[in-house]
Design an enzyme around this catalytic site. Structure first.
Site, mmCIF file in Angstrom:
data_model
loop_
_atom_site.group_PDB
_atom_site.id
_atom_site.type_symbol
_atom_site.label_atom_id
_atom_site.label_comp_id
_atom_site.label_asym_id
_atom_site.label_seq_id
_atom_site.Cartn_x
_atom_site.Cartn_y
_atom_site.Cartn_z
ATOM 1 N N HIS A 1 -6.972 -6.903 1.088
ATOM 2 C CA HIS A 1 -5.972 -5.870 0.832
ATOM 3 C C HIS A 1 -4.615 -6.253 1.414
ATOM 4 O O HIS A 1 -3.579 -5.964 0.813
ATOM 5 C CB HIS A 1 -6.448 -4.546 1.421
ATOM 6 C CG HIS A 1 -5.486 -3.413 1.231
ATOM 7 N ND1 HIS A 1 -4.953 -3.078 0.001
ATOM 8 C CD2 HIS A 1 -4.937 -2.533 2.125
ATOM 9 C CE1 HIS A 1 -4.137 -2.039 0.130
ATOM 10 N NE2 HIS A 1 -4.108 -1.703 1.408
ATOM 11 N N ASP B 1 -0.472 -4.678 -3.742
ATOM 12 C CA ASP B 1 -1.857 -4.192 -3.777
ATOM 13 C C ASP B 1 -1.992 -2.679 -3.662
ATOM 14 O O ASP B 1 -2.742 -2.173 -2.815
ATOM 15 C CB ASP B 1 -2.681 -4.867 -2.677
ATOM 16 C CG ASP B 1 -4.163 -4.931 -3.051
ATOM 17 O OD1 ASP B 1 -4.457 -5.311 -4.192
ATOM 18 O OD2 ASP B 1 -5.012 -4.580 -2.214
ATOM 19 N N SER C 1 0.842 -1.203 0.000
ATOM 20 C CA SER C 1 0.000 0.000 0.000
ATOM 21 C C SER C 1 0.879 1.255 0.000
ATOM 22 O O SER C 1 1.641 1.467 -0.939
ATOM 23 C CB SER C 1 -0.951 -0.047 1.195
ATOM 24 O OG SER C 1 -1.994 0.880 1.054
#
Length: 454
Positions: free
Chosen positions: A412, A266, A240
Site C-alpha cells: 500500500h 494507491d 491514500s
C-alpha cells in the site's frame, strides 16, 4: 575402491620397492557386488588432493547454498532465526533528506482563516512541515500523507526526486492530528494569542474540506516564510487519504495556474470504501505500543507494512512518541490509547489513534473518483494492483483522461516500498505537464509587423 583394486595397488607398490616389474592388473569378468552404502560413503568423502569438490557452474557452489557451507558440529542447525542480525534498525534523521523544517503558526481570529470547534471556540494551529526549496524556476512537489502517517513518509522519495530533477523542491506537511502539527484552544485574553486556556483542546476536525484548506494554508504560509514573490509550479502528490485531500484542493482551483497537476497514490473510491469495513479489525490486531523506537521500525519491516527498511527507519520515528510526550495537553487532540497503559514495558505509542478518526472515514472517499476525473490539471494514478480500479476510473483510463502506472511488487505504501520507481514516474509526469517547455508558434500579427509574408 574395490577390494580387487586394493590388492593390485598393494602388489604394484611392493614390486616397485624390490625393483621388479610392476604386476599387471588382473582381469576378471566378474564385476564386484555393488553396495549402495559404500558408494554413498565414497561420494561423501573428500575429493583427490584433499580439496572439496567445487563446480562453479552449479548452483550448489553459491555461497547461499547449503551444499557449500559445512557447519561445525556444535552449531544449531534448526535454531529459530533471530531476525535480521546484520540489518540496522537505527532511525535515520530527517536532515538526511530535507533542507529544513517549518513551524507555521496560524493565529486565531475572525480574519485569520483560523478554524473553530463545534462549540465555536477559536483555535490556533501550528503546522509542521519539511521543506527543500526549489532552485530557480524548478517545480515544487507538495505531498500529503495518509491517515496515521506523517510528512516523513515522503522523505526517501524526495531524495530520489532530487536525484533526477535537481532543481525541484519538496514540501511535505504533517496533517492536523499527525506528526508534530498541533491544535490548541486560543486564549480569550486580547494580546495573548500564543497562550492556551489551559482547558482541553476542542475536538479535532479531520473532515476532508478542513484538511484540503489546511494544505492550501500551508502552501501560502510557506511562500510567506520563504519570501517567494510567487508560487512555483506545483505538483500535488497524495497517498491514500492524502490522495483525496490533493484531489479536493485541485478541484477547488484555489492554486490557480500554479497547479500543473496532481498524483494520487494507491487510493480508489470503491476499493477504499470496501477496505473501511475491515479497518477496525486490522487496528485491533496492530500492536498498541513498542518497547523502543527500534522495535517499532522492526515491526513495520517484518510485518511488511513498509517493505523498504530505509524508508521505515526514516518514516516510523514520525509515527511514534513516548507516552510522557503524548500526555502533554496540546497534543491530546485525539484519544491516543494511553489510558490504562501506565506501565513502562511498551512506552512508545502511536501519535495518532486511527480508530478515533472513524467518524470521518466515509467523508474522505465518497465521490473521489468523480472529483479526480473532473479536477483541472494533469492527472496520474499510481496503484499497487489493477484490481483496485473501480468502474468509473476504468472507463476514464480507457478514454485517456489520466495516466496510470501499476507497481504490483509494492504494498500500500508505494512511495516507501519503491521510492526510485515512484520518483521516476513523478518526474516524468512533471515533464509532460511542464508549461515552461512549451514552444508556441509566433502570432500572425507579429509576423506581419515584421514585414514577413504569412
Amino acid at each position: 575402491m574395490s577390494e580387487l583394486q586394493k590388492q593390485w595397488a598393494k602388489a604394484r607398490l611392493g614390486s616397485q620397492a624390490l625393483g621388479q616389474p610392476p604386476a599387471e592388473m588382473p582381469i576378471t569378468t566378474t564385476m564386484p557386488e555393488f553396495n549402495e552404502a559404500d558408494e554413498d560413503k565414497e561420494m561423501a568423502g573428500p575429493s583427490p588432493g584433499g580439496f572439496p569438490f567445487d563446480d562453479d557452474s552449479s548452483s550448489a557452489s553459491s555461497v547461499s547454498s547449503t551444499g557449500t557451507v559445512i557447519p561445525s558440529p556444535g552449531r544449531a542447525l534448526f535454531a529459530r532465526p533471530q531476525g535480521f542480525a546484520s540489518r540496522s534498525m537505527d532511525p535515520i534523521p530527517w536532515t538526511t533528506y530535507f533542507e529544513r523544517e517549518l513551524f507555521l503558526k496560524e493565529e486565531a481570529g475572525p480574519d485569520s482563516g483560523s478554524r473553530t470547534s463545534n462549540k465555536n471556540k477559536p483555535t490556533s494551529i501550528t503546522y509542521h512541515a519539511y521543506l527543500t526549496s526549489p532552485v530557480g524556476k524548478g517545480p515544487l512537489f507538495v505531498t500529503h500523507h495518509g491517515a496515521g502517517s506523517s510528512g516523513l513518509s515522503f522523505a526517501v522519495l524526495s531524495s530520489e526526486i532530487r536525484k533526477r530533477l535537481p532543481n525541484a523542491g519538496i514540501l511535505s506537511l504533517d496533517a492536523r492530528g499527525h506528526g508534530s502539527t498541533t491544535v490548541t484552544a486560543a486564549s480569550s485574553v486580547p494580546g495573548e494569542g500564543d497562550e492556551t486556556t489551559g482547558q482541553a483542546p476542542p475536538p479535532l476536525d479531520l473532515s476532508l474540506s478542513t484538511l484540503a484548506s489546511d494544505l492550501f494554508t500551508v502552501i501560502q504560509l510557506t511562500r510567506t516564510a520563504m519570501h517567494w514573490p510567487e508560487l512555483p509550479p506545483i505538483i500535488l502528490v497524495g497517498h491514500s487519504l492524502g490522495g483525496a485531500v490533493v484531489t479536493e484542493l485541485a478541484k477547488s482551483y484555489r492554486l490557480g495556474p500554479s497547479l500543473l497537476g496532481y498524483a494520487v497514490l494507491d487510493v480508489v473510491e470503491g476499493c477504499a470504501m470496501d477496505a473501511l469495513q475491515s479497518m477496525q479489525t486490522y487496528l485491533s490486531t496492530r500492536p498498541q505500543g513498542f518497547a523502543s523506537l527500534k522495535d517499532g521500525i522492526d515491526w513495520h519491516v517484518r510485518s511488511r507494512t513498509i517493505r523498504n527498511s530505509t524508508s521505515a527507519r526514516t518514516s516510523v520515528p514520525g509515527l511514534l512518541a513516548p507516552v510522557e510526550e503524548l500526555q502533554r495537553p496540546e497534543l491530546q487532540q485525539l484519544p491516543r490509547g494511553v489510558a490504562g497503559t501506565q506501565g513502562t514495558a511498551k512506552p512508545w505509542r502511536w501519535k495518532t489513534d486511527l480508530a478515533a478518526t472513524q467518524p470521518f472515514w466515509e467523508d474522505w472517499f465518497v465521490g473521489l473518483s468523480k472529483k479526480f476525473l473532473e479536477a483541472r490539471g494533469g492527472k496520474m494514478l499510481l496503484l499497487a494492483g489493477t484490481d483496485r480500479l473501480d468502474t468509473e476510473l476504468t472507463i476514464g483510463q480507457m478514454q485517456g483522461k489520466y495516466a496510470l502506472q501499476v507497481f504490483p511488487e509494492a504494498g500500500h505504501f508505494i512511495h516507501e516500498d519503491l521510492p526510485e520507481k515512484t520518483a521516476i514516474a513523478l518526474v516524468d509526469f512533471h515533464r509532460r505537464n511542464d508549461r515552461s517547455q512549451l514552444v508556441l508558434p509566433p502570432k500572425v500579427s507579429d509576423l506581419l509587423a515584421q514585414g514577413k509574408k504569412v
